[in-house]
Design a protein around this motif. Sequence first.
Motif, PDB file in Angstrom:
ATOM      1  N   ILE A  84       0.967  -1.172   0.061  1.00  0.00           N
ATOM      2  CA  ILE A  84       0.039  -0.044  -0.057  1.00  0.00           C
ATOM      3  C   ILE A  84       0.789   1.170  -0.027  1.00  0.00           C
ATOM      4  O   ILE A  84       1.671   1.426   0.814  1.00  0.00           O
ATOM      5  CB  ILE A  84      -0.950  -0.272   1.332  1.00  0.00           C
ATOM      6  N   PRO A  85       0.714   2.115  -0.912  1.00  0.00           N
ATOM      7  CA  PRO A  85       1.662   3.302  -1.040  1.00  0.00           C
ATOM      8  C   PRO A  85       1.374   4.262   0.172  1.00  0.00           C
ATOM      9  O   PRO A  85       0.506   4.384   0.583  1.00  0.00           O
ATOM     10  CB  PRO A  85       1.320   3.725  -2.518  1.00  0.00           C
ATOM     11  N   LYS A  86       2.403   5.013   0.390  1.00  0.00           N
ATOM     12  CA  LYS A  86       2.518   5.936   1.308  1.00  0.00           C
ATOM     13  C   LYS A  86       1.891   7.221   0.717  1.00  0.00           C
ATOM     14  O   LYS A  86       1.124   8.098   1.602  1.00  0.00           O
ATOM     15  CB  LYS A  86       3.954   6.581   1.980  1.00  0.00           C
ATOM     16  N   ASP A  87       2.023   7.735  -0.380  1.00  0.00           N
ATOM     17  CA  ASP A  87       1.125   8.831  -0.827  1.00  0.00           C
ATOM     18  C   ASP A  87      -0.236   8.778  -0.776  1.00  0.00           C
ATOM     19  O   ASP A  87      -0.668   7.614  -1.073  1.00  0.00           O
ATOM     20  CB  ASP A  87       1.585   9.032  -2.421  1.00  0.00           C
ATOM     21  N   PRO A  88      -0.988   9.523  -0.235  1.00  0.00           N
ATOM     22  CA  PRO A  88      -2.450   9.505   0.074  1.00  0.00           C
ATOM     23  C   PRO A  88      -2.986   9.364  -1.450  1.00  0.00           C
ATOM     24  O   PRO A  88      -4.097   8.536  -1.253  1.00  0.00           O
ATOM     25  CB  PRO A  88      -2.762  10.799   0.659  1.00  0.00           C
ATOM     26  N   GLN A  89      -2.859   9.972  -2.356  1.00  0.00           N
ATOM     27  CA  GLN A  89      -3.648   9.805  -3.427  1.00  0.00           C
ATOM     28  C   GLN A  89      -3.455   8.438  -4.259  1.00  0.00           C
ATOM     29  O   GLN A  89      -4.238   7.852  -4.493  1.00  0.00           O
ATOM     30  CB  GLN A  89      -3.442  10.921  -4.424  1.00  0.00           C
ATOM     31  N   ALA A  92      -5.384   5.863  -1.991  1.00  0.00           N
ATOM     32  CA  ALA A  92      -6.728   6.036  -2.288  1.00  0.00           C
ATOM     33  C   ALA A  92      -6.861   5.442  -3.549  1.00  0.00           C
ATOM     34  O   ALA A  92      -7.898   4.196  -3.634  1.00  0.00           O
ATOM     35  CB  ALA A  92      -7.075   7.379  -2.415  1.00  0.00           C
ATOM     36  N   TYR A  93      -6.288   5.418  -4.520  1.00  0.00           N
ATOM     37  CA  TYR A  93      -6.479   4.588  -5.907  1.00  0.00           C
ATOM     38  C   TYR A  93      -6.183   3.189  -5.631  1.00  0.00           C
ATOM     39  O   TYR A  93      -7.033   2.277  -6.240  1.00  0.00           O
ATOM     40  CB  TYR A  93      -5.267   5.273  -6.923  1.00  0.00           C
ATOM     41  N   VAL A  94      -5.124   2.503  -4.725  1.00  0.00           N
ATOM     42  CA  VAL A  94      -5.056   1.259  -4.511  1.00  0.00           C
ATOM     43  C   VAL A  94      -6.195   0.830  -3.931  1.00  0.00           C
ATOM     44  O   VAL A  94      -6.636  -0.424  -4.185  1.00  0.00           O
ATOM     45  CB  VAL A  94      -3.661   1.159  -4.138  1.00  0.00           C
ATOM     46  N   ARG A  95      -6.589   1.526  -2.874  1.00  0.00           N
ATOM     47  CA  ARG A  95      -7.552   1.090  -2.030  1.00  0.00           C
ATOM     48  C   ARG A  95      -8.936   0.826  -2.778  1.00  0.00           C
ATOM     49  O   ARG A  95      -9.600   0.269  -2.629  1.00  0.00           O
ATOM     50  CB  ARG A  95      -7.905   1.731  -0.632  1.00  0.00           C
ATOM     51  N   ALA A  96      -9.187   1.884  -3.576  1.00  0.00           N
ATOM     52  CA  ALA A  96     -10.318   1.834  -4.575  1.00  0.00           C
ATOM     53  C   ALA A  96     -10.414   0.844  -5.558  1.00  0.00           C
ATOM     54  O   ALA A  96     -11.432  -0.111  -5.851  1.00  0.00           O
ATOM     55  CB  ALA A  96     -10.383   3.279  -5.386  1.00  0.00           C
ATOM     56  N   PHE A  97      -9.416   0.555  -6.366  1.00  0.00           N
ATOM     57  CA  PHE A  97      -9.063  -0.532  -7.177  1.00  0.00           C
ATOM     58  C   PHE A  97      -9.464  -1.777  -6.572  1.00  0.00           C
ATOM     59  O   PHE A  97     -10.135  -2.748  -6.854  1.00  0.00           O
ATOM     60  CB  PHE A  97      -7.668  -0.731  -7.650  1.00  0.00           C
ATOM     61  N   SER A  98      -8.831  -2.114  -5.455  1.00  0.00           N
ATOM     62  CA  SER A  98      -9.037  -3.248  -4.417  1.00  0.00           C
ATOM     63  C   SER A  98     -10.340  -3.482  -3.973  1.00  0.00           C
ATOM     64  O   SER A  98     -10.875  -4.541  -4.255  1.00  0.00           O
ATOM     65  CB  SER A  98      -7.987  -3.157  -3.391  1.00  0.00           C
ATOM     66  N   GLN A  99     -10.988  -2.278  -3.645  1.00  0.00           N
ATOM     67  CA  GLN A  99     -12.641  -2.634  -2.964  1.00  0.00           C
ATOM     68  C   GLN A  99     -13.328  -2.743  -4.392  1.00  0.00           C
ATOM     69  O   GLN A  99     -14.493  -3.604  -4.087  1.00  0.00           O
ATOM     70  CB  GLN A  99     -12.649  -1.141  -2.399  1.00  0.00           C
ATOM     71  N   ILE A 100     -13.329  -2.241  -5.645  1.00  0.00           N
ATOM     72  CA  ILE A 100     -14.086  -2.344  -6.738  1.00  0.00           C
ATOM     73  C   ILE A 100     -14.033  -4.106  -6.895  1.00  0.00           C
ATOM     74  O   ILE A 100     -15.104  -4.789  -7.065  1.00  0.00           O
ATOM     75  CB  ILE A 100     -13.287  -1.973  -8.135  1.00  0.00           C
ATOM     76  N   ILE A 101     -13.058  -4.714  -6.568  1.00  0.00           N
ATOM     77  CA  ILE A 101     -13.020  -6.095  -6.805  1.00  0.00           C
ATOM     78  C   ILE A 101     -13.568  -6.857  -5.324  1.00  0.00           C
ATOM     79  O   ILE A 101     -14.314  -7.684  -5.337  1.00  0.00           O
ATOM     80  CB  ILE A 101     -11.323  -6.867  -6.870  1.00  0.00           C
ATOM     81  N   GLY A 102     -13.084  -6.255  -4.291  1.00  0.00           N
ATOM     82  CA  GLY A 102     -13.340  -6.837  -3.065  1.00  0.00           C
ATOM     83  C   GLY A 102     -14.817  -6.658  -2.599  1.00  0.00           C
ATOM     84  O   GLY A 102     -15.355  -7.532  -2.009  1.00  0.00           O
ATOM     85  N   VAL A 162       4.396  -3.884  -7.414  1.00  0.00           N
ATOM     86  CA  VAL A 162       3.074  -4.710  -6.940  1.00  0.00           C
ATOM     87  C   VAL A 162       2.643  -4.117  -5.741  1.00  0.00           C
ATOM     88  O   VAL A 162       3.148  -3.679  -4.709  1.00  0.00           O
ATOM     89  CB  VAL A 162       3.544  -6.172  -6.706  1.00  0.00           C
ATOM     90  N   THR A 163       1.254  -3.896  -5.619  1.00  0.00           N
ATOM     91  CA  THR A 163       0.663  -3.381  -4.643  1.00  0.00           C
ATOM     92  C   THR A 163      -0.687  -4.316  -4.414  1.00  0.00           C
ATOM     93  O   THR A 163      -0.849  -5.388  -4.969  1.00  0.00           O
ATOM     94  CB  THR A 163       0.113  -2.032  -4.801  1.00  0.00           C
ATOM     95  N   MET A 164      -1.387  -3.835  -3.180  1.00  0.00           N
ATOM     96  CA  MET A 164      -2.511  -4.715  -2.948  1.00  0.00           C
ATOM     97  C   MET A 164      -3.575  -4.822  -3.948  1.00  0.00           C
ATOM     98  O   MET A 164      -4.375  -5.775  -4.260  1.00  0.00           O
ATOM     99  CB  MET A 164      -3.382  -3.917  -1.847  1.00  0.00           C
ATOM    100  N   ALA A 165      -3.783  -3.892  -5.068  1.00  0.00           N
ATOM    101  CA  ALA A 165      -4.389  -3.710  -6.384  1.00  0.00           C
ATOM    102  C   ALA A 165      -4.047  -5.196  -7.267  1.00  0.00           C
ATOM    103  O   ALA A 165      -5.175  -5.822  -7.584  1.00  0.00           O
ATOM    104  CB  ALA A 165      -4.330  -2.527  -6.896  1.00  0.00           C
ATOM    105  N   ASP A 166      -2.967  -5.308  -7.202  1.00  0.00           N
ATOM    106  CA  ASP A 166      -2.534  -6.615  -8.107  1.00  0.00           C
ATOM    107  C   ASP A 166      -2.774  -7.849  -7.631  1.00  0.00           C
ATOM    108  O   ASP A 166      -3.428  -8.624  -7.945  1.00  0.00           O
ATOM    109  CB  ASP A 166      -0.891  -6.438  -8.508  1.00  0.00           C
ATOM    110  N   VAL A 167      -2.865  -7.949  -6.113  1.00  0.00           N
ATOM    111  CA  VAL A 167      -3.046  -9.077  -5.117  1.00  0.00           C
ATOM    112  C   VAL A 167      -4.496  -9.481  -5.347  1.00  0.00           C
ATOM    113  O   VAL A 167      -4.828 -10.611  -5.433  1.00  0.00           O
ATOM    114  CB  VAL A 167      -2.521  -8.733  -3.802  1.00  0.00           C
ATOM    115  N   CYS A 168      -5.233  -8.245  -5.472  1.00  0.00           N
ATOM    116  CA  CYS A 168      -6.776  -8.521  -5.423  1.00  0.00           C
ATOM    117  C   CYS A 168      -7.219  -8.792  -7.244  1.00  0.00           C
ATOM    118  O   CYS A 168      -7.956  -9.812  -7.524  1.00  0.00           O
ATOM    119  CB  CYS A 168      -7.657  -7.382  -5.103  1.00  0.00           C
ATOM    120  N   LEU A 169      -6.253  -8.150  -7.978  1.00  0.00           N
ATOM    121  CA  LEU A 169      -6.724  -8.534  -9.651  1.00  0.00           C
ATOM    122  C   LEU A 169      -6.673  -9.924  -9.857  1.00  0.00           C
ATOM    123  O   LEU A 169      -7.464 -10.360 -10.464  1.00  0.00           O
ATOM    124  CB  LEU A 169      -6.003  -7.528 -10.443  1.00  0.00           C
TER     125      LEU A 169
END
Length: 214
Positions: A84-89, A92-102, A162-169
């Motif tokens: 999960i990246p430290k930059d807030p935006q 937010a992108y990685v979390r949104a990507f992950s939550q679309i799937i999850g 690699v981020t949580m987004a890829d882990v979910c995709l």
Amino acid sequence: MSRQLYTFFRSSTSYRMRIALACKRLAYEPHYVSLPKMQHHEAAYRDLNPQGLVPMLVEDERPLIQSLAIIEYLDEVYPEPALIPKDPQARAYVRAFSQIIGCDIHPLNNVRVLKRLQSQFGAGEDATNEWYRHWIAEGLGGLEDFVLQQGRSGQFALGNAVTMADVCLVPQIFNARRFGCELGHYAKLTGIFENCMKLPAFTDTQPNTQADAF
């Protein structure tokens, strides 16, 4: 530290956890919970996880549930390499990507939902598969458009790490392929998937490599 993962080989959320643990290079003892045999509903398992689902990670006798929450926990306790990246935006992108799937794709196509369609509404195999493919098309279509709009992807969902987004995709694409979904409209997502599948963290943990798959 003792660490156990309760997992089922075909569960996409369990696959998420196996990928995340491999990315972090964290060893664990696997416990195989057969969903077809309803082992997740047995009293001994419910005592550990009252929700009665997989995956569950137990660290030092403390049960942790819900794959996205566990991944965030792992990133806080074992920060390198970061998922999960430290930059807030970017975060937010990685979390949104992950939550679309999850939150939007996976729950509608969970096996227990498909079985309920059959038992309560009499849906046959063709109707159940059509349900699955509809929500995959709706979900992945929106996700593809989101990634293109954001312009943050590279080799992976966010740049070249690699981020949580890829882990979910990756597990979601695996499931879509298993159900024969048409994926030709999602060139960005399938390209990210193919790049992920060049890495041992994704290939060594895929469903057909698991002991309970045989």
